[in-house]
Structure formats: structure tokens, C-alpha cells
Design a protein around this motif. Sequence first.
Motif: not given
Length: 397
Positions: A8-19, A26-28
Motif C-alpha cells: 500500500p505504500f507508494k513512492c511519489d517520485l517513481c513507480d515503486s511500491v512497498f509493503s 529508506r527508498h526515499m
Amino acid sequence: MTHIDEKPFKCDLCDSVFSRKITLQRHMRTHTGDKPFKCDLCDAAFSQKSSLKYHVRTHTGEKPFKCDLCDAAFSGKGALKYHTMTHTGEKPFKCDICEAALSSKIALERHVMTHTGEKPFHCDMCDAAFSQKGKIKYHMMTHTGEKPFKCDLCEGAFSTKRGLKYHVMNHTGETSAKCDLCDAAFSRKSALKHHVMTHTGEKPFKCDMCDAAFSRKSALKYHVLHHTGTKIFKCDMCDVAFSRKLSLERHVMTHTGEKPFKCDLCDAAFSQKTALKYHVMTHTGEKPFKCGLCDAAFITNSNLKGHIMTHTGEKPFKCDLCGTALTTKSALERHVMTHTGEKPFHCDVCDAAFSQKSSLKYHVMIHTGEKPFKCDLCDTGFSRKHYLERHVMNHTR
């Protein structure tokens, strides 16, 4: 609480999504460049706490993850995992473009770049670009001159840990890679691989701009610079620039006068190791390069190539001022001086000047009285070898 496969957790800067939210945080940091975890022992900083943990082990030398199949030990669990695959032969990551198989995902990503030609890591000081972040780190040291890895047995210093490792083997005499075709032995497997090519004549690296081919990728890289004219290594003492760092280092010695390579058989000293190697052959009489068309033999391969042209009549170097053709580049350079009148080699004892360094050398013997070429049949000495040869003929008549 999230369900399996739910992200449900989506990155606003790319298409990556995380649980997990923390994983997104960390990705940000890969976008923002934020590195909040600082090393207390050096200036290094990291985006993840675990990366800092593994980095600190490079200072402490701690390697808690041991291999059950050999004596190898590692600072990270992942490194041990991939090392174990060298024993099992497991290579689960397959290339979609060719049939190559790799032991790690990151190795596959690097391999794919050899197909795509992608080099996302750019040097801020020159036009160089690299497919791996680690390579640009070591490349930067060619600009800064930084060599953090010091040898405990001499004053040698190196930009990479691997470079130091192989250097130490020169002290210990350790050789793990042996040639099946001769008695040669090497500390590096890659060095053995390149050596074997001297037996097989294999030159897999081809130039796209001419017919030249090389046994080493690095040799091709520097050859291409001759076509492009790129010379990134500049001398601080004059305007000369070079395509290779080693060439610059050799050139600087012409300013400093440094000659670190000493002959054990006489007082001669040289700025280059290869020059010393060829000089020693003048003592031993060794001439490993044989002509296939006559009995002549030479100390260097370049001298042999020049000699072969006396059989073939080939003269590829043309003078732009008169049309004269010569067999070697150095012969052309000397010839051009007959037009320009240039005499860059000056005598320190008198006003004489010469177009060739060797001519100055023999001239200086007039002042010193030195006559190094001795006759075995009488006590006469000569300043030049061909004078001695003429003299010996007087004994044989």
C-alpha cells in the motif's frame, strides 16, 4: 497489518511500491540523497543503518560470517551467501539477452550494462563514465592522487585494496597461477590469462576504427584515445597532455630527473623499468627477438619490426617537407630536425648542441676521455662500438 503481496505504500517520485512504511522511507533516501548514518572513524555516511554497520567492520576487520567449505570469512551475510555459490556453482540469475548466468542480482545488473552500454556514473572532473559506482570511486583517485592502502613492507601505496594485495605477493614471492605452457607463474589469475595469450597469439579486443587488435581490454581503451585525441592527464610543469596516467608519470621524470631504476652491473640508472630491462640485455648479450628472414636478433620487438622493413622495403613514415620516407617514427623525427635545424640536446661543458641524444652522449666522452669499448686483443679503447669493430679488423688482416 498488511496481507501477503499487499503493497500500500507508494513512492511519489517513481513507480515503486512497498509493503512497509519504513521500507518506503529508506527508498526515499535514494531520491533525496539523505545519509543520516555517519561513521565515527571516517567521513563516510550512509542512507541505511545496516550499511553503516557493515562499513564499520572495514575499520575493525571483523568478519563474523564464516564459510563452512573453506577458510574465507566475510563482514556481511550477503557476501557469504554469494561466496558459497563459488563452491556450489549455483548461478540463479540469468541474462535475457545472452546465455550468461550470474551468482548475484547485482552481478546480473552489471552484466546487462555490457549489452546496453549504459554508464550511469559520471566523473565530475573529466568525461569518463562507468557502469559501476565503485569504479568511479577508484577513478576519482587518479585525479586526487589518493592512495589509502599502504604496504607494511615498503613505501608502496595503492588506490585499491586488491592492488595492495597483489603488490604484497611481490614481497612474499607467492604465485598461485602457473602457466601450463612455460615456467611462468603469477600472483593473479587474470595476469596468467593475459600471459597465455602471448603463447596463443589471441587478441580478442578489436578496434572499431582500424584493424588493430589487443589481448587486453585496457590496451584497446588507450589505443582508442589515439583516434579520438583525448588526453585527460596533463603535466603541471609544461603544456604536454597524455592519454594514460603512466605516460604522464614517466614524462614528469624528464622534469625531475628522477631515475629510480638502477643497474646492478654498472652505474646506469633509468626513469622506466622497461628501459632498465633492455639495458641489462646489453650486459648479458641477450637478444630474444629473432628475424625470420636472416640471422639478425634484437633486444626489443620494435627494433625487430624496424629491421624487417629493410627486407620488405616498407617505409610508412613520410616527411611532409621533402617526401622522404623512413622505416620508424623516431627516424622521421630525427630527419625533420635536418630541415628545422633543431638541436635540443646541449653539452654542459661546451657550446655544442645535437639533434640526437646519442650524439650528445658520444660527444661528452671527448671531454671525459671515457672509452668503454675495449679491444680483447690489445689494450686500446674506443668511445664507439663501430670504432672498435673497425680496429679489430686491423688485427684479423
